[in-house]
Design an enzyme around this catalytic site. Structure first.
Site, PDB file in Angstrom:
ATOM      1  N   LYS A 268      33.738  35.516  36.226  1.00 54.53           N
ATOM      2  CA  LYS A 268      34.073  36.911  36.532  1.00 54.53           C
ATOM      3  C   LYS A 268      35.300  37.289  35.706  1.00 54.53           C
ATOM      4  O   LYS A 268      36.312  36.585  35.732  1.00 54.53           O
ATOM      5  CB  LYS A 268      34.372  37.033  38.026  1.00 54.53           C
ATOM      6  CG  LYS A 268      34.944  38.369  38.443  1.00 54.53           C
ATOM      7  CD  LYS A 268      35.038  38.436  39.946  1.00 54.53           C
ATOM      8  CE  LYS A 268      35.810  39.643  40.398  1.00 54.53           C
ATOM      9  NZ  LYS A 268      35.688  39.873  41.832  1.00 54.53           N
TER      10      LYS A 268
HETATM   11  C1  R5P Z   1      40.665  39.448  43.390  1.00 51.25           C
HETATM   12  O1  R5P Z   1      41.238  38.467  43.123  1.00 51.25           O
HETATM   13  C2  R5P Z   1      39.372  39.410  43.999  1.00 51.25           C
HETATM   14  O2  R5P Z   1      38.624  38.354  43.436  1.00 51.25           O
HETATM   15  C3  R5P Z   1      38.533  40.654  43.939  1.00 51.25           C
HETATM   16  O3  R5P Z   1      37.299  40.276  44.411  1.00 51.25           O
HETATM   17  C4  R5P Z   1      38.383  41.232  42.572  1.00 51.25           C
HETATM   18  O4  R5P Z   1      39.601  41.671  42.098  1.00 51.25           O
HETATM   19  C5  R5P Z   1      37.302  42.320  42.498  1.00 51.25           C
HETATM   20  O5  R5P Z   1      37.625  43.414  43.141  1.00 51.25           O
HETATM   21  P1  R5P Z   1      38.003  44.757  42.393  1.00 51.25           P
HETATM   22  O6  R5P Z   1      36.710  45.317  41.860  1.00 51.25           O
HETATM   23  O7  R5P Z   1      38.597  45.589  43.462  1.00 51.25           O
HETATM   24  O8  R5P Z   1      38.935  44.420  41.283  1.00 51.25           O
END
Ligand code: R5P
Length: 293
Positions: free
Chosen positions: A205
């Protein structure tokens, strides 16, 4: 160790050539994995589109109660039919989500920081493999801080989770964290995503950036893109479209879904881009149509 100065860098990513490894599995880099791994990956990535919409609501593990996530018991039933995977902590899942759904689970298994810290890069593995199996996790999500103060322990955590997951055929999702002093450049993301993939993560990710297609080309496993801070719905759909056009195999989106005034419509619009080849404009029209009063 190779001499850092002596390496000739050939910057040819062959972005126009699809990834090719013998075998016909729909997930990049997974053709040589075993049946159990492939089944978990199929719970995440659609065999039809090859892509996924992951809904991230694990923010509470370091941010506490975030705007939009105050009442998971109310939010999740509104969204569950509109996404492919829930990405969450075991605490949120066990306390707020009834397990009567057929969606993938990306279980957050690292933690150790909070918004009160200056440096968030020091984490540990907080969920053991036995509990991940009890939660029926389809992948184990570990925050990885390449280039940050906590890099060594972070890579240690990632490796520990990959080793444990491999014993029981559960894939690992390496979440690339961007520290305060780091820039969101393709140079950084190429480095970080490739390191994490080479260490054995099965899914990465990361964030969208310029030259994103090169980041994807150089990473031998699927990349899913984080949403990041809240944008307008139109901007978020454009970012999602560019990510898929650049070769991402999905979105792992949090705030741009749960902080929208129309979270389910937003998740659906993202799904149209991810699974149905909608452009950003088509997805925006779809979103407007769904939300008009
Ligand atoms: C952060 O460390 C988390 O893994 C969140 O799941 C990630 O940041 C994704 O969320 P957003 O789309 O709000 O950035």
């Amino acid at each position: 160790m190779a001499d850092k100065e002596g390496i000739k860098v050939e910057k040819n990513y062959y972005v126009d050539k699809p990834f090719k490894v013998d075998g016909n599995f729909h997930v990049k880099g997974a053709s040589n994995l075993d049946w159990g791994m492939k089944k978990h990956l199929t719970n995440i990535f659609s065999p039809k589109s090859g892509n996924t919409v992951m809904f991230a609501f694990d923010h509470g593990y370091f941010m506490g109660s975030v705007s939009g996530l105050e009442r998971l018991d109310i939010l999740i039933p509104q969204l569950i039919d509109h996404v492919d995977v829930l990405m969450a902590t075991r605490g949120a899942l066990r306390s707020c989500v009834t397990p009567n759904f057929r969606k993938g689970i990306a279980l957050r298994v690292s933690s150790g920081s909070s918004m009160l810290n200056d440096d968030l890069s020091h984490e540990l593995v907080s969920v053991d493999i036995e509990d991940s199996i009890r939660m029926n996790a389809d992948c184990l999500a570990v925050q990885t801080f390449i280039g940050a103060d906590g890099q060594l322990s972070s890579i240690g955590n990632l490796s520990k989770v990959i080793n444990a997951g491999n014993k029981f055929s559960i894939p690992t999702l390496g979440v690339i964290a961007v520290g305060k002093n780091m820039e969101r450049t393709s140079q950084y993301f190429k480095l970080a995503t490739r390191i994490v993939a080479e260490l054995g993560a099965h899914i990465i990710k990361t964030y969208y950036c310029d030259d994103f297609d090169e980041v994807v080309a150089a990473c031998p496993v699927p990349i899913v893109v984080a949403g990041g801070k809240k944008l307008s719905e139109k901007e978020a759909l454009t970012m999602a479209y560019k990510s898929i056009q650049g070769g991402a195999r999905g979105l792992d989106m949090g705030r741009n879904i749960f902080q929208s005034y129309h979270p389910a419509a937003m998740a659906d619009a993202i799904g149209k881009i991810v699974h149905n080849k909608f452009t950003d404009n088509e997805a925006w029209e779809f979103f407007c149509e769904k939300t008009k009063k």
